[in-house]
Design a protein around this motif. Structure first.
Motif, mmCIF file in Angstrom:
data_model
loop_
_atom_site.group_PDB
_atom_site.id
_atom_site.type_symbol
_atom_site.label_atom_id
_atom_site.label_comp_id
_atom_site.label_asym_id
_atom_site.label_seq_id
_atom_site.Cartn_x
_atom_site.Cartn_y
_atom_site.Cartn_z
ATOM 1 N N GLN A 170 0.802 -1.219 0.000
ATOM 2 C CA GLN A 170 0.000 0.000 0.000
ATOM 3 C C GLN A 170 0.835 1.269 0.000
ATOM 4 O OE1 GLN A 170 -1.974 -1.025 3.876
ATOM 5 N NE2 GLN A 170 -1.452 1.082 4.411
ATOM 6 N N VAL A 171 0.226 2.321 -0.522
ATOM 7 C CA VAL A 171 0.768 3.675 -0.422
ATOM 8 C C VAL A 171 -0.354 4.567 0.095
ATOM 9 C CG1 VAL A 171 2.519 3.414 -2.219
ATOM 10 C CG2 VAL A 171 0.217 4.148 -2.855
ATOM 11 N N LEU A 240 0.268 9.534 -11.174
ATOM 12 C CA LEU A 240 1.506 9.370 -11.935
ATOM 13 C C LEU A 240 2.721 9.228 -11.026
ATOM 14 C CD1 LEU A 240 0.842 11.928 -14.815
ATOM 15 C CD2 LEU A 240 0.660 9.436 -14.898
ATOM 16 N N ARG A 241 2.650 9.774 -9.837
ATOM 17 C CA ARG A 241 3.774 9.662 -8.901
ATOM 18 C C ARG A 241 3.972 8.221 -8.447
ATOM 19 N NH1 ARG A 241 3.713 13.613 -3.882
ATOM 20 N NH2 ARG A 241 4.060 15.055 -5.615
ATOM 21 N N TYR A 242 2.871 7.498 -8.248
ATOM 22 C CA TYR A 242 2.966 6.154 -7.686
ATOM 23 C C TYR A 242 2.724 5.031 -8.697
ATOM 24 C CZ TYR A 242 2.921 8.421 -3.110
ATOM 25 O OH TYR A 242 3.231 9.188 -2.020
ATOM 26 N N ALA A 243 2.189 5.348 -9.874
ATOM 27 C CA ALA A 243 1.862 4.305 -10.853
ATOM 28 C C ALA A 243 3.121 3.590 -11.332
ATOM 29 C CB ALA A 243 1.113 4.907 -12.041
ATOM 30 N N GLN A 244 2.998 2.285 -11.527
ATOM 31 C CA GLN A 244 4.123 1.500 -12.029
ATOM 32 C C GLN A 244 4.228 1.601 -13.547
ATOM 33 O OE1 GLN A 244 2.966 -2.222 -10.029
ATOM 34 N NE2 GLN A 244 4.744 -2.006 -8.699
ATOM 35 N N ALA A 249 -1.244 4.507 -17.267
ATOM 36 C CA ALA A 249 -2.082 5.221 -16.294
ATOM 37 C C ALA A 249 -2.547 6.553 -16.873
ATOM 38 C CB ALA A 249 -1.294 5.449 -15.005
ATOM 39 N N ARG A 250 -1.649 7.239 -17.587
ATOM 40 C CA ARG A 250 -2.010 8.515 -18.205
ATOM 41 C C ARG A 250 -3.117 8.314 -19.244
ATOM 42 N NH1 ARG A 250 2.702 9.733 -19.416
ATOM 43 N NH2 ARG A 250 3.273 11.156 -17.721
#
Length: 271
Positions: A170-171, A240-244, A249-250
């Motif tokens: 988790q984040v 976008l900061r946490y996406a792998q 994601a964008r």
């Protein structure tokens, strides 16, 4: 560190009900992972409190420091603090096995000795909860295996494949309205397919198994982030900061925006 006065419910955290059978299991290794300050302790406390309210067990915790004090309901607690009651996590875990526990909580699996003790405890018929500072189920497996010397890694893979029951990674992300934070949870349930991947050194394929296991309560981190964005909880920058997979994601966020715009136009036309 600020901790809630009360235990959070599964609904508040975002834990699916599919996890409940794993909390009723007689043995296994259940890992909560994430960076420092991501809410691992709060999630772990909520899982243990559910067991306290629903199972008759002896629960031994080894923590540094003790952050949540549990009051016995259906379960009985023995809480031990590192450097106060026991010298280390590893020593505390080994000693706890002689206290006839049903469930063990290892506050932090930070070294080889502690990880080995936790895996051994899970093998010998205990349900073991632990935390690691990793992001993603695949990296968690890599971290556990990577702690061991090369000549022991094949053996630990076999042990891990046999004991691992679940990984929640988790984040914790600030809400868009600046009121509180939301947890994005990646959930991996150790199915037969995932156990096979662990044994065969194919951690890179675990994410694909998570994406195809949604009916079992599994969810990839990026899917959790997109869901929070769709609900208006977090901003696109946080996604976008946490996406792998940032480009994907964008694109998914663009589709959400497009679909929202189309719905707004339709609503205007109706009015």
């Amino acid at each position: 560190r600020v901790l809630p006065n009360e235990f959070l419910t599964f609904e508040q955290i975002g834990i699916p009900e599919h996890i409940i059978p794993l909390l009723q299991a007689p043995k296994g290794l259940f890992l909560i992972t994430g960076p420092t300050g991501s809410g691992k302790t709060t999630t772990l406390a909520s899982l243990i409190q559910w067991i306290n309210n629903n199972r008759q067990c002896h629960i031994v915790t080894i923590e540094d420091p003790i952050e949540y004090f549990f009051k016995s309901n259906k379960s009985i607690f023995t809480q031990r603090e590192v450097r106060v009651d026991v010298p280390s996590f590893a020593e505390g875990t080994i000693r706890a096995m002689r206290m006839d526990p049903d469930i063990m909580l290892v506050g932090e699996m930070r070294d080889l000795a502690t990880i080995q003790a936790a895996v051994t405890a899970a093998e010998t018929g205990h349900l073991v909860f632990g935390t690691l500072h990793t992001i993603g189920a695949d990296r968690t497996v890599e971290r556990v295996v990577g702690v061991f010397p090369m000549e022991q890694q094949d053996q630990i893979r076999i042990q891990l494949a046999g004991t691992l029951s679940c990984v929640i990674s988790q984040v914790l992300i600030p809400n868009k309205d600046q009121r509180g934070r939301s947890a994005a949870l990646e959930i991996m349930v150790a199915t037969a397919a995932i156990r096979h991947l662990i044994r065969e050194k194919k951690e890179h394929s675990i994410l694909s198994s998570i994406q195809t296991g949604q009916q079992l309560g599994m969810r990839a981190l990026d899917d959790a982030l997109i869901d929070l964005y769709r609900r208006g909880k977090i901003s696109s920058d946080e996604v976008l900061r946490y996406a792998q997979a940032k480009s994907e994601a964008r694109e998914r966020m663009g589709q959400i925006e497009g679909s929202s715009g189309a719905q707004a136009e339709m609503q205007d036309a109706i009015q």
